[in-house]
Design a protein around this motif. Structure first.
Motif, mmCIF file in Angstrom:
data_model
loop_
_atom_site.group_PDB
_atom_site.id
_atom_site.type_symbol
_atom_site.label_atom_id
_atom_site.label_comp_id
_atom_site.label_asym_id
_atom_site.label_seq_id
_atom_site.Cartn_x
_atom_site.Cartn_y
_atom_site.Cartn_z
ATOM 1 N N SER A 1 0.847 -1.187 0.000
ATOM 2 C CA SER A 1 0.000 0.000 0.000
ATOM 3 C C SER A 1 0.884 1.239 0.000
ATOM 4 O O SER A 1 1.862 1.318 0.742
ATOM 5 C CB SER A 1 -0.894 0.003 1.240
ATOM 6 N N GLY B 1 -3.912 3.426 -3.092
ATOM 7 C CA GLY B 1 -2.997 2.966 -4.138
ATOM 8 C C GLY B 1 -2.113 1.833 -3.664
ATOM 9 O O GLY B 1 -1.746 1.757 -2.490
ATOM 10 N N TRP B 2 -1.784 0.948 -4.584
ATOM 11 C CA TRP B 2 -0.926 -0.196 -4.312
ATOM 12 C C TRP B 2 0.107 -0.319 -5.418
ATOM 13 O O TRP B 2 -0.169 -0.010 -6.582
ATOM 14 C CB TRP B 2 -1.751 -1.481 -4.261
ATOM 15 N N THR C 1 0.665 2.277 -10.347
ATOM 16 C CA THR C 1 -0.087 2.313 -9.098
ATOM 17 C C THR C 1 -1.463 1.740 -9.389
ATOM 18 O O THR C 1 -2.141 2.161 -10.325
ATOM 19 C CB THR C 1 -0.206 3.749 -8.555
ATOM 20 N N ASP D 1 -5.296 -0.115 -7.818
ATOM 21 C CA ASP D 1 -6.217 -0.144 -6.679
ATOM 22 C C ASP D 1 -6.130 -1.537 -6.054
ATOM 23 O O ASP D 1 -5.436 -2.423 -6.563
ATOM 24 C CB ASP D 1 -7.647 0.236 -7.088
#
Length: 87
Positions: A12, A17-18, A27, A29
């Motif tokens: 995260s 964002g991940w 990036t 979701d």
């Protein structure tokens, strides 16, 4: 987010964002990050199975995508294959 089947990770970065270790510069979701981790796990399984016939994961995927299946199925009962580690 980690996996017991691959060394790849998703982390995260805030604001929903991940980032995923094998997708630098992107990036995602949470849903996309989860799907990316599932894809990495699937590739790990493909690698294990491909190794049984002397192929790498990339070779197995490339051949399966590139080579056309035979026109007519061979007679006899159909068999479903279970992938290792899957239920």
């Amino acid at each position: 987010m980690t996996s017991d089947q691959t060394g790849h990770q998703a982390k995260s970065v805030g604001d929903g964002g991940w980032v995923v270790s094998y997708l630098p510069g992107r990036t995602l979701d949470i849903q996309q990050a989860t799907a990316a981790m599932q894809a990495a796990e699937a590739v790990a399984v493909v690698g294990l199975v491909a190794g049984l016939v002397g192929l790498t994961a990339l070779e197995a995927v490339g051949l399966a995508v590139q080579e056309l299946p035979w026109d007519e199925p061979e007679p006899g009962p159909r068999r479903r294959f279970r992938l290792p580690g899957r239920r």
